[in-house]
Scaffold this motif. Sequence first.
Motif, mmCIF file in Angstrom:
data_model
loop_
_atom_site.group_PDB
_atom_site.id
_atom_site.type_symbol
_atom_site.label_atom_id
_atom_site.label_comp_id
_atom_site.label_asym_id
_atom_site.label_seq_id
_atom_site.Cartn_x
_atom_site.Cartn_y
_atom_site.Cartn_z
ATOM 1 N N PRO A 39 0.801 -1.228 0.000
ATOM 2 C CA PRO A 39 0.000 0.000 0.000
ATOM 3 C C PRO A 39 0.831 1.273 0.000
ATOM 4 O O PRO A 39 0.481 2.248 -0.647
ATOM 5 N N ARG A 40 1.964 1.279 0.722
ATOM 6 C CA ARG A 40 2.775 2.492 0.847
ATOM 7 C C ARG A 40 4.237 2.083 0.938
ATOM 8 O O ARG A 40 4.592 1.193 1.716
ATOM 9 N N THR A 41 5.083 2.728 0.160
ATOM 10 C CA THR A 41 6.492 2.361 0.151
ATOM 11 C C THR A 41 7.353 3.562 0.536
ATOM 12 O O THR A 41 6.990 4.715 0.297
ATOM 13 N N GLU A 42 8.485 3.226 1.140
ATOM 14 C CA GLU A 42 9.507 4.224 1.463
ATOM 15 C C GLU A 42 10.843 3.510 1.545
ATOM 16 O O GLU A 42 10.909 2.272 1.568
ATOM 17 N N THR A 43 11.906 4.281 1.579
ATOM 18 C CA THR A 43 13.243 3.682 1.642
ATOM 19 C C THR A 43 13.513 3.198 3.069
ATOM 20 O O THR A 43 13.317 3.933 4.047
ATOM 21 N N ILE A 44 13.980 1.959 3.172
ATOM 22 C CA ILE A 44 14.174 1.317 4.477
ATOM 23 C C ILE A 44 15.620 0.868 4.580
ATOM 24 O O ILE A 44 16.166 0.249 3.656
ATOM 25 N N ASP A 45 16.247 1.147 5.743
ATOM 26 C CA ASP A 45 17.589 0.646 6.051
ATOM 27 C C ASP A 45 17.422 -0.723 6.701
ATOM 28 O O ASP A 45 17.014 -0.838 7.868
ATOM 29 N N GLY B 288 24.450 0.209 4.330
ATOM 30 C CA GLY B 288 24.052 0.623 2.991
ATOM 31 C C GLY B 288 23.093 -0.310 2.289
ATOM 32 O O GLY B 288 22.930 -0.224 1.074
ATOM 33 N N ALA B 289 22.431 -1.208 3.030
ATOM 34 C CA ALA B 289 21.465 -2.124 2.429
ATOM 35 C C ALA B 289 20.089 -1.468 2.492
ATOM 36 O O ALA B 289 19.377 -1.566 3.486
ATOM 37 N N LEU B 290 19.722 -0.786 1.423
ATOM 38 C CA LEU B 290 18.464 -0.040 1.383
ATOM 39 C C LEU B 290 17.499 -0.709 0.404
ATOM 40 O O LEU B 290 17.890 -1.127 -0.686
ATOM 41 N N VAL B 291 16.252 -0.793 0.824
ATOM 42 C CA VAL B 291 15.199 -1.348 -0.020
ATOM 43 C C VAL B 291 13.993 -0.414 0.016
ATOM 44 O O VAL B 291 13.869 0.424 0.915
ATOM 45 N N ARG B 292 13.117 -0.580 -0.987
ATOM 46 C CA ARG B 292 11.863 0.171 -1.015
ATOM 47 C C ARG B 292 10.729 -0.762 -0.612
ATOM 48 O O ARG B 292 10.605 -1.873 -1.126
ATOM 49 N N GLY B 293 9.911 -0.315 0.340
ATOM 50 C CA GLY B 293 8.813 -1.163 0.768
ATOM 51 C C GLY B 293 8.019 -0.548 1.885
ATOM 52 O O GLY B 293 8.210 0.618 2.258
ATOM 53 N N ALA B 294 7.087 -1.326 2.415
ATOM 54 C CA ALA B 294 6.268 -0.911 3.549
ATOM 55 C C ALA B 294 6.980 -1.319 4.827
ATOM 56 O O ALA B 294 7.161 -2.520 5.080
#
Length: 455
Positions: A304-310, A340-346
């Motif tokens: 539903p909503r994504t943002e950059t996550i460490d 530096g392991a960044l992903v896009r997700g909820a």
Amino acid sequence: MGRLFWKFFLSILLAQVAATVAIGGTIWLRDRAHRGSAPTLDAGPPAEVMTGAAAVTLRHGGIEALREMLGDLQRPALFVLDPNGKDILGRPVSDELRNHVDQMLASEGERHAVRAFTGPDGQRYIAFVPRGYEFGRPGREPQGRLGPPGGSLPFGHHIGRIAPIVAAVLASLLFAALLAWYFARPIRALRSAFEAAAAGDLAPRFAAASGAQRDELADLGRDFDRMSAQLRSLMDGQRRLLHDVSHELRSPLARLQAAIGLAHQQPEKVAASLERIERESMRMDRLVGELLTLSRLESSPKVPRTETIDVAEMIEQIADDARFEAGQTDAAILVDVVPGALVRGAPDLLWRAIENVVRNAIKHGGEAGVQIALRRDPHFVHIEVLDRGPGIDDADLPSIFQPFFRSNPQSNNVDGHGLGLAIAQRVVQAHEGKIMAANRSAGGLCVTISLPLAS
């Protein structure tokens, strides 16, 4: 045969018949126009030889010898006109042909097509060969396109002209039937599959009926088979889920009823009964919450909503929470992460997925320690959760991500409903990632979560 077969059949047949009639009509009109054109005379060497022979025969044998020669001659058709303009054999000659012969005699060109000569009796005769002429014996009406109006063609000639058209119509009939059958057969098989699906039978059946046919209709039927197989799998899963939910709710409800009965029978133990009731109600609340989460993920697999996550920071926080809840030392849960392991997700969903995997490892192998490792490659972040528990039978590995699955529930006395890993799989798949489980060679289980790096 169904209506579609006849539609295909008649459409193709009409198209073929129309093409045949058009071709036949064109040939007939051309032949008719050719018949109505001005008569022509044969000016070739054979015609020249025949007219010369007629002159020699008349000069040396007389008119009777010439009549005998013309009577025996079949091809080419040689005409000899007397001074009155009539054929010496009595064959009719149209005025159009006679005028054409006079024009040829009066012209300077092509004199060899018509020969005029004088007989022993001093009379003038004209010999010529009309082109394309057919005739019978003397005394019968000549037949040919240069003959008089009303002349008819022989029956065999008509049959020869009609036979190709009849053959074309029959070939069109056969071709239309085969083509209509070819199109209608997979549609009938697809209709049978639809009727079976409407009756509740979702077993794939089109592929067996269509055989090795390879075209768009066959592809449509195979797509329907895949769809029906998927629907069958989903319906089986729903029935299995309903059975498992009923089974999971029945145990805490039975304990609740037992605690309430004990409170009625032994009022002095009300406190213990209330504690049991509270514990079972919390257990049911967790079960319902996990079922709602699983249902939302299956009904709407999109994030539903994504943002950059460490991911490294999230793993550290999950490990701290797990240590606090388990009451274990820092050495019991080891964390090895890379920055530096960044992903896009909820964030909430990914937290829930990783936490479920970590809690599962702690439940089954926490006493020997749990290790959480984070590594990355150019495209993915890989999270490995390793324990040193008893592991899982190799036959059960493909099933551990199914709802309510628990390996060896009789011997494995671990609290849980078997929904944690199922929720984790749905969350990872919603983030376009993968989750896998494998037994470790040294004992225990390794669960790997792979998520795409943020671009």
